[in-house]
Scaffold this motif. Structure first.
Motif, PDB file in Angstrom:
ATOM      1  N   GLN A 147      58.375  53.053  38.473  1.00 21.04           N
ATOM      2  CA  GLN A 147      57.445  53.967  39.129  1.00 21.04           C
ATOM      3  C   GLN A 147      56.108  53.257  39.318  1.00 21.04           C
ATOM      4  N   PRO A 148      55.301  53.717  40.271  1.00 16.83           N
ATOM      5  CA  PRO A 148      54.005  53.069  40.514  1.00 16.83           C
ATOM      6  C   PRO A 148      53.108  53.138  39.282  1.00 16.83           C
ATOM      7  N   LEU A 149      52.336  52.091  39.070  1.00 21.69           N
ATOM      8  CA  LEU A 149      51.417  52.050  37.931  1.00 21.69           C
ATOM      9  C   LEU A 149      50.172  52.876  38.237  1.00 21.69           C
ATOM     10  N   ASP A 150      49.657  53.576  37.210  1.00 21.54           N
ATOM     11  CA  ASP A 150      48.427  54.330  37.429  1.00 21.54           C
ATOM     12  C   ASP A 150      47.344  54.031  36.394  1.00 21.54           C
ATOM     13  N   LYS A 151      47.638  53.134  35.412  1.00 27.69           N
ATOM     14  CA  LYS A 151      46.637  52.799  34.398  1.00 27.69           C
ATOM     15  C   LYS A 151      47.044  51.498  33.717  1.00 27.69           C
ATOM     16  N   VAL A 152      46.042  50.768  33.192  1.00 24.77           N
ATOM     17  CA  VAL A 152      46.295  49.545  32.425  1.00 24.77           C
ATOM     18  C   VAL A 152      45.637  49.684  31.058  1.00 24.77           C
ATOM     19  N   VAL A 153      46.392  49.377  30.003  1.00 25.96           N
ATOM     20  CA  VAL A 153      45.851  49.324  28.645  1.00 25.96           C
ATOM     21  C   VAL A 153      45.987  47.904  28.138  1.00 25.96           C
ATOM     22  N   MET A 154      44.877  47.314  27.704  1.00 20.52           N
ATOM     23  CA  MET A 154      44.875  45.942  27.189  1.00 20.52           C
ATOM     24  C   MET A 154      44.645  45.967  25.686  1.00 20.52           C
ATOM     25  N   LEU A 155      45.524  45.304  24.930  1.00 16.85           N
ATOM     26  CA  LEU A 155      45.376  45.239  23.483  1.00 16.85           C
ATOM     27  C   LEU A 155      44.589  43.986  23.123  1.00 16.85           C
ATOM     28  N   TYR A 156      43.498  44.179  22.384  1.00 24.95           N
ATOM     29  CA  TYR A 156      42.579  43.081  22.091  1.00 24.95           C
ATOM     30  C   TYR A 156      42.201  43.107  20.614  1.00 24.95           C
ATOM     31  N   ASP A 157      42.412  41.971  19.935  1.00 25.96           N
ATOM     32  CA  ASP A 157      42.075  41.908  18.510  1.00 25.96           C
ATOM     33  C   ASP A 157      41.060  40.805  18.192  1.00 25.96           C
ATOM     34  N   SER A 162      45.063  37.145  22.410  1.00 28.61           N
ATOM     35  CA  SER A 162      44.923  38.413  23.126  1.00 28.61           C
ATOM     36  C   SER A 162      44.045  38.233  24.367  1.00 28.61           C
ATOM     37  N   VAL A 163      43.028  37.372  24.272  1.00 26.92           N
ATOM     38  CA  VAL A 163      42.185  37.096  25.435  1.00 26.92           C
ATOM     39  C   VAL A 163      42.984  36.340  26.491  1.00 26.92           C
ATOM     40  N   PHE A 164      43.827  35.414  26.051  1.00 29.38           N
ATOM     41  CA  PHE A 164      44.650  34.655  26.987  1.00 29.38           C
ATOM     42  C   PHE A 164      45.558  35.593  27.786  1.00 29.38           C
ATOM     43  N   ILE A 238      50.967  48.072  29.706  1.00 29.75           N
ATOM     44  CA  ILE A 238      50.329  47.588  28.486  1.00 29.75           C
ATOM     45  C   ILE A 238      50.310  46.063  28.509  1.00 29.75           C
ATOM     46  N   VAL A 239      49.152  45.480  28.266  1.00 37.34           N
ATOM     47  CA  VAL A 239      48.966  44.027  28.295  1.00 37.34           C
ATOM     48  C   VAL A 239      48.756  43.527  26.875  1.00 37.34           C
ATOM     49  N   LEU A 240      49.533  42.516  26.461  1.00 36.26           N
ATOM     50  CA  LEU A 240      49.395  41.994  25.103  1.00 36.26           C
ATOM     51  C   LEU A 240      49.912  40.568  25.005  1.00 36.26           C
ATOM     52  N   GLY A 241      49.432  39.860  23.987  1.00 33.13           N
ATOM     53  CA  GLY A 241      49.999  38.574  23.612  1.00 33.13           C
ATOM     54  C   GLY A 241      51.145  38.841  22.638  1.00 33.13           C
ATOM     55  N   ALA A 242      52.027  37.885  22.482  1.00 36.77           N
ATOM     56  CA  ALA A 242      53.184  38.127  21.609  1.00 36.77           C
ATOM     57  C   ALA A 242      53.777  36.830  21.112  1.00 36.77           C
ATOM     58  N   PRO A 267      55.961  49.975  30.886  1.00 30.42           N
ATOM     59  CA  PRO A 267      56.110  48.540  31.180  1.00 30.42           C
ATOM     60  C   PRO A 267      55.145  47.720  30.337  1.00 30.42           C
ATOM     61  N   LEU A 268      55.552  46.507  29.990  1.00 31.81           N
ATOM     62  CA  LEU A 268      54.721  45.605  29.176  1.00 31.81           C
ATOM     63  C   LEU A 268      54.478  44.307  29.951  1.00 31.81           C
ATOM     64  N   PHE A 269      53.219  43.855  29.944  1.00 29.61           N
ATOM     65  CA  PHE A 269      52.880  42.528  30.455  1.00 29.61           C
ATOM     66  C   PHE A 269      52.588  41.661  29.238  1.00 29.61           C
ATOM     67  N   ILE A 270      53.390  40.623  29.033  1.00 26.64           N
ATOM     68  CA  ILE A 270      53.303  39.812  27.823  1.00 26.64           C
ATOM     69  C   ILE A 270      53.048  38.357  28.209  1.00 26.64           C
ATOM     70  N   ALA A 271      52.028  37.767  27.603  1.00 27.78           N
ATOM     71  CA  ALA A 271      51.737  36.351  27.842  1.00 27.78           C
ATOM     72  C   ALA A 271      51.245  35.751  26.537  1.00 27.78           C
ATOM     73  N   HIS A 272      51.642  34.527  26.266  1.00 24.33           N
ATOM     74  CA  HIS A 272      51.138  33.850  25.073  1.00 24.33           C
ATOM     75  C   HIS A 272      50.937  32.380  25.333  1.00 24.33           C
ATOM     76  N   ASN A 273      49.879  31.832  24.747  1.00 23.13           N
ATOM     77  CA  ASN A 273      49.626  30.400  24.878  1.00 23.13           C
ATOM     78  C   ASN A 273      50.253  29.687  23.705  1.00 23.13           C
ATOM     79  N   LYS A 274      50.877  28.563  23.968  1.00 21.35           N
ATOM     80  CA  LYS A 274      51.614  27.855  22.911  1.00 21.35           C
ATOM     81  C   LYS A 274      50.685  26.881  22.214  1.00 21.35           C
TER      82      LYS A 274
END
Length: 274
Positions: A147-157, A162-164, A238-242, A267-274
């Motif tokens: 379904q179309p997205l209507d909001k973004v939540v970013m998890l930041y610690d 998390s910034v990446f 939801i945006v998060l590192g993992a 839905p989850l957007f997941i990105a992590h720097n190695k």
């Protein structure tokens, strides 16, 4: 032009992955690659049973027809949306092929319940966990119903990871800066109510999501975040590192992504720097 890939199993086609990938590709004028993982070990049937019933060839042909039909369906939907697209059919081990594809992509879209076996699993599936541990580009895990997205939540610690993840999100999916955005942090009961690196983080967010709101929760991080996100609807991204820990330690402590995949349908957007 960005390159988005969507991982698909022709024997169990995920409509939600296709619709999510098409929507994002259209919004961002991206090139969409449908990666059909035709793993030579993947069958829709029990091989031993097929041998016993002497209908192995008929079952193989049936699987081939299913895979060909899935590719045709994907192509028809891309053509209907006038997308710039490519179809690729990888025939080796699914996880290895997909990890290689991810090196050359800006974003990978995949369904939360993808297994690339004939056996269903509850999210997070073993395939998704293995993928997230070694993937080389950000991943958008699509829900079971697109379904179309209507909001973004970013998890930041406050951690660089998390910034990446937020940096990658604002870079790859820049159109989403127009959506309402909330940045969530969790601190201990005795801590102050300021964001970690408060000035720097707010300065950064003003450049990417100037209308973002900031929420500081108190308590144990996993539970506080889960309680907060359960109030969101399924169209919140939801945006998060993992998966920052080593392979061994992940057996003993789940990633936040695992927890959210088990408990939420967002839905989850997941990105992590190695």
């Amino acid at each position: 032009m960005k390159k988005i890939i969507v991982a698909l199993d022709g024997l169990k086609l995920s409509d939600s992955s296709i619709q999510t990938a098409i929507q994002l590709s259209k919004q961002h004028q991206a090139h969409l690659v449908g990666v059909f993982l035709d793993d030579f070990t993947r069958n829709s049937f029990d091989v031993a049973q097929a041998l016993q019933q002497n209908n192995m060839q008929a079952m193989i042909e049936k699987d081939q027809h299913l895979r060909d039909t899935a590719v045709k369906l994907f192509e028809e939907q891309c053509q209907a949306q006038k997308l710039n697209y490519t179809v690729r059919r990888d025939k080796n081990f699914a996880i290895q092929d997909l990890l290689r594809e991810s090196i050359y992509a800006d974003l990978l879209v995949i369904s939360a319940d993808e297994t690339f076996t004939r056996f269903p699993e509850e999210p997070p599936t073993r395939f998704i966990r293995d993928l997230l541990a070694d993937v080389q580009c950000p991943v958008l895990i699509s829900p079971l119903r697109a379904q179309p997205l209507d909001k973004v939540v970013m998890l930041y610690d406050g951690a660089p990871s998390s910034v990446f993840a937020i940096k990658m999100f604002t870079s790859v999916l820049s159109i989403t800066r127009l959506l309402p955005t909330e940045v969530i942090t969790v601190k201990g009961p005795e801590d102050d109510s300021h964001l970690p690196e408060n000035k720097l983080m707010k300065e950064f967010m003003r450049r990417h999501s100037p209308d973002a709101v900031f929420t500081v929760l108190k308590g144990e991080p996993e539970q506080a975040i889960l309680d907060k996100l359960k109030a969101e609807n399924e169209s919140t991204l939801i945006v998060l590192g993992a998966y920052q820990r080593g392979t061994v330690s992940r057996w003993f402590r789940s990633s936040m992504a695992d927890l959210l995949l088990r408990q939420l349908k967002c839905p989850l957007f997941i990105a992590h720097n190695k």
